[in-house]
Scaffold this active site. Structure first.
Site, short mmCIF file in Angstrom:
data_model
loop_
_atom_site.label_atom_id
_atom_site.label_comp_id
_atom_site.label_asym_id
_atom_site.label_seq_id
_atom_site.Cartn_x
_atom_site.Cartn_y
_atom_site.Cartn_z
N LYS A 175 -30.21 7.68 -28.85
CA LYS A 175 -29.70 8.17 -27.57
C LYS A 175 -30.60 7.72 -26.42
CE LYS A 175 -27.31 12.33 -29.19
NZ LYS A 175 -27.23 13.79 -29.08
N LYS A 181 -20.79 5.04 -36.42
CA LYS A 181 -20.10 6.30 -36.69
C LYS A 181 -19.19 6.69 -35.51
CE LYS A 181 -23.24 9.64 -34.93
NZ LYS A 181 -23.83 10.89 -34.82
N LYS A 235 -18.72 11.28 -30.05
CA LYS A 235 -18.18 11.76 -28.77
C LYS A 235 -18.71 10.93 -27.62
CE LYS A 235 -18.51 16.50 -30.14
NZ LYS A 235 -19.65 17.38 -30.07
#
Ligand code: TYM
Length: 337
Positions: free
Chosen positions: A113, A200, A203
């Protein structure tokens, strides 16, 4: 006999997708019948990356409604909002104080992230796994049903509990925290993106076509599946490392149709994508239809939802505060009562 405790949560960062459902929530629905279950909407985690305040409160309520639409029953479990119980933040602080920084810098999800956010990475993002450890440890949790991507965070929670709290601060061998275990489904623990079978489903992927959300209308689901990345081969198979999209789409079909992997393998061994995609689209639409119908009813009665969450807060808070007080005492903080 006391039942084993289960705790889990999802961030209210936008509509939940098939990965959240099949990797985590589906498992919660089974566990609520046999275990003492706590399911939390983790809104404090959702502010560790840039967010829109108005959307956050709406998403928090709609995530709670989606839990119930997926079959989480407030008569059987405790459903609540993380930020409604201040013990989560307080325990996070206490754990921060004893956790080595280099344990945090190793976290894969943080690194992934952080790369995406350039120089706008918050301290909260680094701290995310410690807040997650606090969530779990507050409830004397035995089992944490999550997707595969949370394995490392669970390992961290175990290490903090054992090495940094129990072994240092327990008195007379009486452990302060129970050591939790991850519970990861055999099938569905890692649902991949529709546009790249090696990443993967997530969101935060900027490409909407990469995921199917639980509230996507049937036409949109069909369109996303039609566009999903495939290969040029006929004869569809599981477990071929060179065909990650085939493995993922067949896996989705196996779970959503309820047919299971052996039947799907046989059904699809001679099939081409043109025939397979409408089958997957139909199975997905049918599996999501009851969830969508129930969701509309639940979100239409906000007062009832808020009542359920208040009851959840009251029930969860008793457990959380009792653990927090035990930790405060063990660390030597002066009793506040
Ligand atoms: P979140 O919101 O990112 O994910 C919620 C759950 O969905 C699972 N998941 C997936 N499973 C299969 N395939 C995918 N593509 C996929 N994407 C997500 C996640 O593994 C997770 O189980 N950090 C947690 C939230 C949390 C939590 C907790 C969980 C905060 N505190 C305490 C358990 C216990 C998370 O991943 O949220």
């Amino acid at each position: 006999m006391t039942r084993q405790r289960v705790f889990s949560g999802v961030q209210p960062t936008g509509a939940l997708h098939l990965g959240n459902w099949l990797g985590a929530i589906r498992n919660w629905v089974d566990l609520q019948k046999t275990h003492e279950t706590f399911f939390c909407v983790v809104d404090l985690h959702a502010i560790t990356t840039p967010h829109n305040p108005k959307e956050l409160s709406e998403n928090t309520l709609s995530t709670a409604a989606l839990y119930m639409a997926c079959g989480i029953d407030p008569e059987l479990c405790t459903i609540f909002i993380q930020s409604h119980i201040s013990a989560h933040s307080e325990l996070c602080w206490l754990l921060n104080a004893v956790t080595p920084l280099n344990w945090m810098e190793r976290m894969i999800q943080f690194k992934e992230k952080a790369i995406k956010q350039g120089d706008n990475v918050s301290v909260g993002l680094l701290d995310y796994p410690i807040l997650m450890a606090a969530d779990i440890l507050l409830y004397d949790t035995d089992l944490v049903p999550v997707g595969e991507d949370q394995k490392q965070h669970l390992e961290l929670a175990r290490n903090i509990a054992q090495q940094r709290i129990n072994s240092r601060f327990s008195v007379k061998e009486e452990p302060i925290f129970k050591i939790p275990e991850a519970l990861i489904m055999k099938e569905g623990a890692k649902i991949m993106s529709l546009v790249d079978g090696r990443n993967k489903m997530s969101k935060s992927d900027p490409n909407d076509s990469s995921r199917i959300t639980l509230l996507d209308p049937p036409e949109l689901i069909t369109k996303k599946i039609k566009r999903a990345k495939t290969d040029s081969l006929t004869g569809l198979e599981f477990n071929n490392p060179n065909r990650p999209e085939a493995d993922n789409l067949l896996g989705l079909y196996s779970i959503l149709s309820g047919l299971g992997r052996d039947n799907v393998s046989k059904e699809c061994e001679q099939m081409g994508w043109g025939k397979f995609k409408p089958l997957l689209a139909d199975a997905t639409v049918s599996a999501l239809e009851p969830i969508q119908t129930r969701y509309k009813e639940l979100i239409g009665d906000k007062a009832q939802l808020i009542d359920i969450l208040k009851d959840g807060k009251n029930a969860a808070e008793v457990v959380a505060n009792s653990t927090l007080n035990k930790v405060r005492k063990a660390l030597g903080l002066l009793d506040r009562h």
